[in-house]
Motif scaffolding. Structure first.
Motif, PDB file in Angstrom:
ATOM      1  N   ARG A  32      31.001  58.373  39.456  1.00  0.00           N
ATOM      2  CA  ARG A  32      30.893  57.912  38.068  1.00  0.00           C
ATOM      3  C   ARG A  32      31.937  58.578  37.184  1.00  0.00           C
ATOM      4  N   ASP A  35      33.850  55.151  32.370  1.00  0.00           N
ATOM      5  CA  ASP A  35      34.076  53.702  32.396  1.00  0.00           C
ATOM      6  C   ASP A  35      33.200  52.949  33.385  1.00  0.00           C
ATOM      7  N   GLY A  36      32.456  53.664  34.230  1.00  0.00           N
ATOM      8  CA  GLY A  36      31.584  52.965  35.167  1.00  0.00           C
ATOM      9  C   GLY A  36      31.364  53.741  36.446  1.00  0.00           C
ATOM     10  N   GLU A  37      30.951  53.016  37.480  1.00  0.00           N
ATOM     11  CA  GLU A  37      30.580  53.632  38.752  1.00  0.00           C
ATOM     12  C   GLU A  37      31.148  52.830  39.911  1.00  0.00           C
ATOM     13  N   GLU A  52      32.264  47.487  46.251  1.00  0.00           N
ATOM     14  CA  GLU A  52      31.155  47.062  45.398  1.00  0.00           C
ATOM     15  C   GLU A  52      30.090  46.485  46.329  1.00  0.00           C
ATOM     16  N   VAL A  71      35.772  39.790  35.931  1.00  0.00           N
ATOM     17  CA  VAL A  71      35.663  40.960  35.048  1.00  0.00           C
ATOM     18  C   VAL A  71      35.190  42.171  35.847  1.00  0.00           C
ATOM     19  N   LYS A  72      34.189  41.976  36.692  1.00  0.00           N
ATOM     20  CA  LYS A  72      33.661  43.066  37.517  1.00  0.00           C
ATOM     21  C   LYS A  72      34.726  43.556  38.498  1.00  0.00           C
ATOM     22  N   ALA A  74      37.964  43.418  38.187  1.00  0.00           N
ATOM     23  CA  ALA A  74      38.990  44.151  37.436  1.00  0.00           C
ATOM     24  C   ALA A  74      38.499  45.556  37.101  1.00  0.00           C
ATOM     25  N   ARG A  75      37.226  45.685  36.737  1.00  0.00           N
ATOM     26  CA  ARG A  75      36.664  47.007  36.428  1.00  0.00           C
ATOM     27  C   ARG A  75      36.671  47.890  37.674  1.00  0.00           C
ATOM     28  N   VAL A  76      36.276  47.338  38.804  1.00  0.00           N
ATOM     29  CA  VAL A  76      36.259  48.119  40.047  1.00  0.00           C
ATOM     30  C   VAL A  76      37.676  48.564  40.407  1.00  0.00           C
ATOM     31  N   ARG A  78      40.143  49.127  38.294  1.00  0.00           N
ATOM     32  CA  ARG A  78      40.485  50.211  37.359  1.00  0.00           C
ATOM     33  C   ARG A  78      39.798  51.519  37.764  1.00  0.00           C
ATOM     34  N   LEU A  79      38.536  51.414  38.163  1.00  0.00           N
ATOM     35  CA  LEU A  79      37.807  52.606  38.586  1.00  0.00           C
ATOM     36  C   LEU A  79      38.420  53.200  39.852  1.00  0.00           C
TER      37      LEU A  79
END
Length: 118
Positions: A32, A35-37, A52, A71-72, A74-76, A78-79
């Motif tokens: 974590r 910005d997220g997990e 994921e 969107v998910k 892209a977030r993953v 970035r993480l």
């Protein structure tokens, strides 16, 4: 513990066992930051993989992959870059995978793996 949390943890364990069986090395679980997990971070043939994991008891509310939109993803991605920076691997080749684990808790689950989706 909520049933949803238990189902998610089960899915992550199943996914982790599967990845290990394929020769991947698990580097981190449930990492974590603000910005997220990331559910799982693995090393597969020299590639850093952010995984994921989506778990469902059935497809009554859609396939688990349907819960992972652009969107998910892209977030993953970035993480994964943030994880790599934090661990001194910012230049490592990276990919994002999604693993779906479906089935009631007391039965053997169906596992599906999409590689390199982002």
């Amino acid at each position: 513990m909520r049933a949803k949390d238990s189902l998610g943890q089960r899915g992550e364990r199943v996914a982790e066992d599967y990845l290990k069986a394929t020769g991947a090395r698990i580097l981190d679980r449930n990492w974590r930051c603000r910005d997220g997990e990331l559910d799982l971070v693995a090393l597969d043939c020299g590639v850093l993989v952010a995984v994921e994991v989506k778990s469902r008891t059935s497809w009554a509310f859609g396939h688990p992959f349907e819960a992972v939109d652009g969107v998910k993803l892209a977030r993953v991605a970035r993480l994964a870059a943030a994880w790599a920076r934090e661990h001194g691997l910012r230049h490592a080749a990276r990919r994002v995978d999604v693993i779906a684990v479906t089935g009631p808790e007391k039965e053997s689950p169906l596992l599906e793996h999409l590689r390199g989706v982002a």
